[in-house]
Motif scaffolding. Structure first.
Motif, PDB file in Angstrom:
ATOM      1  N   GLU A 254       5.883  64.730  84.789  1.00  0.00           N
ATOM      2  CA  GLU A 254       6.868  65.066  85.804  1.00  0.00           C
ATOM      3  C   GLU A 254       7.240  63.848  86.643  1.00  0.00           C
ATOM      4  N   MET A 255       6.253  63.036  87.021  1.00  0.00           N
ATOM      5  CA  MET A 255       6.533  61.828  87.788  1.00  0.00           C
ATOM      6  C   MET A 255       7.371  60.847  86.970  1.00  0.00           C
ATOM      7  N   ARG A 256       7.070  60.747  85.691  1.00  0.00           N
ATOM      8  CA  ARG A 256       7.833  59.847  84.830  1.00  0.00           C
ATOM      9  C   ARG A 256       9.269  60.344  84.669  1.00  0.00           C
ATOM     10  N   ARG A 257       9.443  61.663  84.571  1.00  0.00           N
ATOM     11  CA  ARG A 257      10.783  62.224  84.428  1.00  0.00           C
ATOM     12  C   ARG A 257      11.621  61.959  85.685  1.00  0.00           C
ATOM     13  N   ARG A 258      11.007  62.123  86.842  1.00  0.00           N
ATOM     14  CA  ARG A 258      11.745  61.888  88.083  1.00  0.00           C
ATOM     15  C   ARG A 258      12.113  60.418  88.247  1.00  0.00           C
ATOM     16  N   GLN A 259      11.196  59.535  87.920  1.00  0.00           N
ATOM     17  CA  GLN A 259      11.489  58.117  88.045  1.00  0.00           C
ATOM     18  C   GLN A 259      12.577  57.699  87.059  1.00  0.00           C
ATOM     19  N   SER A 260      12.532  58.251  85.858  1.00  0.00           N
ATOM     20  CA  SER A 260      13.551  57.947  84.858  1.00  0.00           C
ATOM     21  C   SER A 260      14.907  58.485  85.289  1.00  0.00           C
ATOM     22  N   SER A 261      14.922  59.656  85.934  1.00  0.00           N
ATOM     23  CA  SER A 261      16.180  60.217  86.406  1.00  0.00           C
ATOM     24  C   SER A 261      16.782  59.369  87.516  1.00  0.00           C
ATOM     25  N   ALA A 262      15.929  58.798  88.378  1.00  0.00           N
ATOM     26  CA  ALA A 262      16.425  57.955  89.461  1.00  0.00           C
ATOM     27  C   ALA A 262      16.944  56.623  88.939  1.00  0.00           C
ATOM     28  N   ARG A 263      16.434  56.171  87.797  1.00  0.00           N
ATOM     29  CA  ARG A 263      16.811  54.868  87.254  1.00  0.00           C
ATOM     30  C   ARG A 263      17.879  54.974  86.170  1.00  0.00           C
ATOM     31  N   ASN A 264      18.264  56.181  85.802  1.00  0.00           N
ATOM     32  CA  ASN A 264      19.140  56.367  84.651  1.00  0.00           C
ATOM     33  C   ASN A 264      20.538  55.809  84.873  1.00  0.00           C
ATOM     34  N   CYS A 265      20.954  55.647  86.130  1.00  0.00           N
ATOM     35  CA  CYS A 265      22.320  55.191  86.395  1.00  0.00           C
ATOM     36  C   CYS A 265      22.545  53.763  85.899  1.00  0.00           C
ATOM     37  N   VAL A 266      21.505  52.927  85.880  1.00  0.00           N
ATOM     38  CA  VAL A 266      21.680  51.569  85.382  1.00  0.00           C
ATOM     39  C   VAL A 266      21.923  51.584  83.876  1.00  0.00           C
ATOM     40  N   GLU A 267      21.420  52.598  83.184  1.00  0.00           N
ATOM     41  CA  GLU A 267      21.708  52.729  81.755  1.00  0.00           C
ATOM     42  C   GLU A 267      23.200  52.997  81.534  1.00  0.00           C
ATOM     43  N   HIS A 268      23.814  53.741  82.446  1.00  0.00           N
ATOM     44  CA  HIS A 268      25.248  53.988  82.331  1.00  0.00           C
ATOM     45  C   HIS A 268      26.039  52.697  82.545  1.00  0.00           C
ATOM     46  N   ALA A 269      25.588  51.871  83.485  1.00  0.00           N
ATOM     47  CA  ALA A 269      26.256  50.588  83.697  1.00  0.00           C
ATOM     48  C   ALA A 269      26.139  49.699  82.461  1.00  0.00           C
ATOM     49  N   THR A 270      24.969  49.707  81.826  1.00  0.00           N
ATOM     50  CA  THR A 270      24.790  48.934  80.594  1.00  0.00           C
ATOM     51  C   THR A 270      25.661  49.478  79.468  1.00  0.00           C
ATOM     52  N   ALA A 271      25.817  50.815  79.424  1.00  0.00           N
ATOM     53  CA  ALA A 271      26.661  51.419  78.389  1.00  0.00           C
ATOM     54  C   ALA A 271      28.114  50.991  78.537  1.00  0.00           C
ATOM     55  N   GLU A 272      28.590  50.786  79.763  1.00  0.00           N
ATOM     56  CA  GLU A 272      29.957  50.293  79.956  1.00  0.00           C
ATOM     57  C   GLU A 272      30.123  48.892  79.395  1.00  0.00           C
ATOM     58  N   LEU A 273      29.101  48.072  79.529  1.00  0.00           N
ATOM     59  CA  LEU A 273      29.162  46.730  78.941  1.00  0.00           C
ATOM     60  C   LEU A 273      29.218  46.798  77.425  1.00  0.00           C
TER      61      LEU A 273
END
Length: 325
Positions: A254-273
């Protein structure tokens, strides 16, 4: 195909990657810089001041707008110089010269931020100053781009072989805010270098010490950075042992899922690149990759900065370094 028809077709967003209104603003922004660079080059060739009036001499085969457009199409689709020359009805060397003039101007623009059209972030110190003034939690992540393999018996050939991809790559680091806006992308290093080492050589540890209020969300690759700055850097929790109680394992997930959810937005920025062809697989010279990457990232930051923001801008933003003329 005439230059007029080529300009009309290639200015579509599917070819150049930006809207026509954005293209017009970009041309206005770069026009004076391009003219100043041309005058500086001519002055260096002559060795004296201009003898004739401005505008005298032979005309360019490609006007400034076409030069910008050809560079954008090449960065967006990876279309070869020879193909662009055929579309414009000119020589391949003319297109190569145009791209060589416009791409450095795009790379030097920096990264746009929302609600501040006159401020651009150019260094990691600028990003930390902006995050501290706006109370933004940074998201940091690394990405790899496939590049050409070095010729045999060349020194440093293994430096680009990634241990993760098992291929020749160049590693870059992306920094975004909580809404996935691209704030900075750089630290271009050979693929064999670790993500954390690439950022440490960029001076990120010194920035965390100088800006004690800045917080960041990272992944497993920055574990040592999180250990050094536990109050500022948040990394995923360590996995419990196999014989740990079932409740502890569920809590870890659960802690890993929450941390991944908080950090997931940078993956979207990388996907735009990754939507731009050269950043999927770069087939040019490795020495030019950093410049092409910076040029593409600056264009993407323009688009992401125009998104609606959920916070009010601060009035205390002061960049660490002012851009020079």
């Amino acid at each position: 195909m005439t230059k007029k028809w080529a300009r009309a077709a290639l200015s579509h967003r599917a070819f150049c990657g930006i809207s026509r209104s954005h293209l017009g603003d970009l041309s206005k922004e770069l026009a004076d810089l391009w003219l100043a660079r041309c005058e500086s080059a001519l002055h260096q060739q002559r060795g004296t001041e201009r003898q004739r009036e401005a505008g005298a001499g032979p005309n360019y085969d490609l006007v400034f707008t076409d030069r910008v457009l050809a560079t954008l199409v090449h960065l967006r689709t990876g279309l070869p110089h020879a193909a662009l020359a055929e579309l414009y009805g000119t020589a391949c060397s003319t297109v190569s010269c145009a791209i060589g003039e416009i791409r450095p101007l795009l790379a030097a623009r920096g990264f746009a931020i929302p609600d501040r059209p006159t401020v651009r972030l150019r260094t990691l110190a600028d990003v930390f100053a902006y995050a501290e003034a706006e109370a933004i939690t940074l998201r940091i992540d690394g990405a790899e781009t496939k590049v050409r393999r070095t010729k045999a018996n060349r020194p440093g050939r293994r430096a680009f072989v990634s241990g993760k991809k098992k291929q020749n790559t160049i590693k870059t680091t992306t920094v975004s805010d909580g809404q996935g806006r691209l704030l900075w992308s750089g630290a271009d290093r050979p693929g064999r270098m670790h993500d954390q080492t690439a950022m440490r050589t960029e001076g990120i540890a010194a920035q965390f010490r100088l800006c004690a209020k800045v917080r960041a969300e990272v992944d497993e690759g920055y574990r040592s950075l999180a250990n050094e700055f536990p109050a500022q850097v948040s990394a995923p929790p360590k996995k419990p042992k196999d014989d740990a109680p079932l409740g502890e394992q569920y809590a870890w997930r659960e802690m890993r899922r929450r941390q991944s959810s908080a950090r997931n937005c940078v993956e979207h920025a990388t996907a735009e690149l990754r939507q731009w062809r050269p950043l999927q697989r770069y087939t040019g010279r490795r020495e030019d990759y950093a410049e092409a990457h910076a040029a593409i990232a600056s264009l993407i930051s323009d688009r992401s900065a125009r998104r609606a923001t959920r916070r009010r801008p601060s009035t205390e933003l002061v960049l660490a370094r002012q851009p020079a003329c």
